[in-house]
Design an enzyme around this catalytic site. Structure first.
Site, PDB file in Angstrom:
ATOM      1  N   CYS A 179       0.866  -1.174   0.000  1.00 42.80           N
ATOM      2  CA  CYS A 179       0.000   0.000   0.000  1.00 42.80           C
ATOM      3  C   CYS A 179       0.906   1.229   0.000  1.00 42.80           C
ATOM      4  O   CYS A 179       2.020   1.178  -0.504  1.00 42.80           O
ATOM      5  CB  CYS A 179      -0.958  -0.011   1.190  1.00 42.80           C
ATOM      6  SG  CYS A 179      -0.155  -0.162   2.798  1.00 42.80           S
ATOM      7  N   ALA A 180       0.474   2.318   0.609  1.00 46.13           N
ATOM      8  CA  ALA A 180       1.243   3.555   0.527  1.00 46.13           C
ATOM      9  C   ALA A 180       2.566   3.478   1.263  1.00 46.13           C
ATOM     10  O   ALA A 180       3.544   4.125   0.879  1.00 46.13           O
ATOM     11  CB  ALA A 180       0.411   4.722   1.071  1.00 46.13           C
TER      12      ALA A 180
END
Length: 645
Positions: free
Chosen positions: A26-27
């Protein structure tokens, strides 16, 4: 920074390439699904340069690396075969159950889309502002082109979710996309928009609008994946490549339209209605609860359960009134990290808190939470208090989100709707969250690393000073054996983290007695809660880790008795730890004990001084400070001359 070097260490830390079922990111996090989580060495992973923290949540091992996650992820693909699709099809041993399984599924499906979803959400928010202020008209071709770029992801979301769901469950991505395409096919859409009564071989079909929907395609692709596997087992090899997709399409498209589609839409709308009812009942209270709890939900990974609801609300209603309150929690932890930066006197912590604050302002809170506020405890609590106040303000203001995106400064436009209603409340809420958290973090204080050094006794201060002077200027010193037993080369230890000398050079001992004593005068720097290992730093700066047995952390402290704690001053030969050798072996754990100089890189070499049997407090290692001393040391010690040949 060498991303490939970090990637290799991470792969080794998770138990090797063969232990990895799948990897997404993810981020800020690498999200590993492992065959056997017990094979992962979290302690070694957290010591890896570039790794902030390691968490287990939702059935995944999450390695938080911050903003460099795309580079590290790509480097893992270069140094291993983990990113190949075949890995995603392997079965997890002892699979996850219950809520952990659900969170694992949701995060695996949505995490790959977060980056482009945030970018599209920002563009959509900017276009909303542009149209509200009449900088662009919705009929302008410029606006139409940019809006297509911003809205395409959300309109065709079922197609993208078909890909990520198929990857998660090992189904054919192309068949899954074809099913999703059927749901968005123009003639199918006309059946809904024109209100045409629809049947499939006499079975009534309740037509829905599937653009931007989430649940229907996920349910459909999950079932399709299992159907494919069954077909591939039963159908002959020569024809299964086209017969299996044929069967999947003939069965799954009608089944989705008849069952999964209506069911998924109704369920999604039902959950959204319940949450919206809570905000309707008391927007102030509901906003306060979400503002206080959002970052806690993120820590445990269960916030993924709400992400589909946010997306569903925007798809169905064109806006979402739940997500804005979560923004308060993000800015609250940002403020808490900023308060730490202002108060701390420790240069390293000040730098970390400053960079974490900057990242958090743009929606990346992991460095702030895991690296600053959570370890210091009080600042994290300050963030919860600030988030509660900010969430209450935002909830009461009735702020809405009109597009998806991680909360942060860049994504504020997604909360600006027609007329700007509720947007001032958002600004007030996040400002209050930030300021309250920063002030509380500063005034409540925390255990500053600088204060610990200043308050320690003079010998501990000398040790800390020596540790800062790492490098070739180190003086040589000897370490006494902390155990009695048979000397074993480090290369023969059944654990690659030790055997490869990744953690440092040293030696191992198969203990004949369950005692660990101090190898020199110094200070205990690490005393693990599970008592299986500890580290002592000498007055000259050498740090030795004694790790009793392999995988003994799983004993949770059973059969161990610790006699020291972190920060204790110890003398050479002082009893540090006792353990029951026979009971540990009976429990099935090797008792061979690595003795590692963890700051090996600060020295020219680490040389063993004994072979065969060794007694407690007998000279065991020579830690050589200067390159020139290494050769001289071989000349002085007969055992070293022998092993050097």
């Amino acid at each position: 920074m060498s991303y490939e070097k970090i990637a290799k260490e991470i792969v080794q830390g998770v138990g090797g390439e063969k232990n990895v079922v799948s990897l997404i990111h993810c981020a800020t996090r690498l999200r590993f699904t492992l065959k056997d989580n017990s094979k992962a060495d979290k302690a070694a992973l957290e010591k890896t340069d570039g790794v902030i923290i390691v968490k287990e949540s939702g059935g995944q091992l999450q390695v938080v690396v911050g903003n460099t996650v795309p580079e590290v992820y790509n480097a893992i693909g270069k140094v291993s075969g983990i990113l190949k699709d075949s890995n995603a099809k392997e079965k997890v041993e002892g699979g996850k159950k219950g809520i952990g399984s659900l969170i694992d599924v949701i995060s695996s499906i949505f995490a790959p889309l977060l980056g482009v979803m945030a970018g599209a959400g920002i563009l959509k928010g900017i276009l909303l502002i542009a149209s509200n202020f009449e900088w662009l008209q919705k009929t302008d071709t410029t606006y139409i082109i940019l809006y297509a770029a911003a809205d395409a992801l959300f309109y065709f979301l079922p197609l993208l979710l078909a890909v990520t769901t198929a990857r998660k469950f090992g189904g054919s991505m192309f068949t899954a996309m074809t099913i999703a395409g059927a749901l968005l096919y123009p003639s199918i859409l006309l059946l809904k928009t024109d209100g045409i009564e629809t049947h499939f071989f006499g079975i009534p079909v309740v037509m829905m609008s599937y653009s931007s929907t989430v649940i229907p395609i996920i349910l459909s692709v999950i079932v399709m994946s299992y159907l494919e596997k069954m077909c591939n087992r039963l159908i002959h090899e020569s024809v299964k490549n086209f017969i299996t997709p044929l069967i999947s399409l003939v069965i799954m498209v009608p089944l989705t339209l008849i069952v999964f589609g209506p069911f998924g839409v109704y369920v999604g709308n039902g959950i959204a209605d319940v949450l919206l009812a809570a905000f309707s009942f008391s927007p102030l209270l509901a906003g306060a609860i979400l503002g206080a709890s959002w970052q806690v939900l993120v820590i445990f990974g269960v916030h993924w359960g709400l992400v589909p609801i946010f997306i569903n609300n925007i798809a169905v209603y064109g806006k979402d009134g739940i997500k804005p309150a979560a923004t308060a929690s993000v800015f609250a932890q940002t403020g808490a990290a900023f308060g730490v930066m202002l108060r701390t006197k420790n240069k390293k912590l000040k730098t970390l808190a400053g960079s974490a604050t900057l990242a958090a302002l743009f929606g990346i809170t992991e460095p702030a939470v895991y690296g600053v506020t959570l370890p210091l405890k009080r600042p994290f609590i300050a963030g919860i208090i600030g988030g509660t106040v900010g969430g209450a303000i935002i909830g009461q203001a009735g702020t809405q989100a009109f597009a998806s995106g991680a909360p942060g400064l860049l994504t504020l436009p997604i909360f600006y709707g027609p007329g700007g209603e509720g947007f001032p409340g958002l600004i007030m809420g996040i400002t209050a969250s930030f300021l309250i958290s920063a002030i509380l973090a500063y005034t409540l204080g925390f255990k500053d690393p600088v204060e610990e050094v200043e308050n320690a006794d003079s010998t501990a201060s000398v040790t800390a000073g020596n540790k800062q002077n790492a490098g070739a200027g180190r003086i040589s010193e000897k370490a006494l054996s902390p155990l009695s037993g048979q000397v074993v080369p480090l290369s023969e230890v059944p654990d690659p983290a030790f055997a490869s000398e990744a953690m440092g050079k040293g030696i191992a001992i198969e203990p004949s007695a369950g005692r660990v004593v101090a190898p020199f005068d110094g200070t205990v720097t690490v005393a693990f809660k599970k008592k299986h290992a500890l580290a002592v730093v000498s007055d000259q700066g050498a740090e030795i880790l004694v790790h009793v047995g392999i995988d003994t952390v799983k004993l949770n402290g059973e059969y161990f008795t610790s006699h020291v704690k972190e920060g204790d001053r110890v003398a050479a030969g002082q009893l540090l730890l006792e353990f029951d050798v026979d009971q540990i072996r009976a429990a099935g754990y090797p008792t061979v004990t690595p003795i590692i100089v963890t700051n090996t890189m600060d020295y020219a070499d680490v040389l063993p001084l004994v072979q065969g049997q060794v007694q407690e407090q007998e000279e065991l290692l020579r830690i050589v400070g200067e390159e020139s001393e290494a050769e001289a040391e071989v000349e002085r010690h007969p055992f070293l001359r022998e092993i050097e040949g």
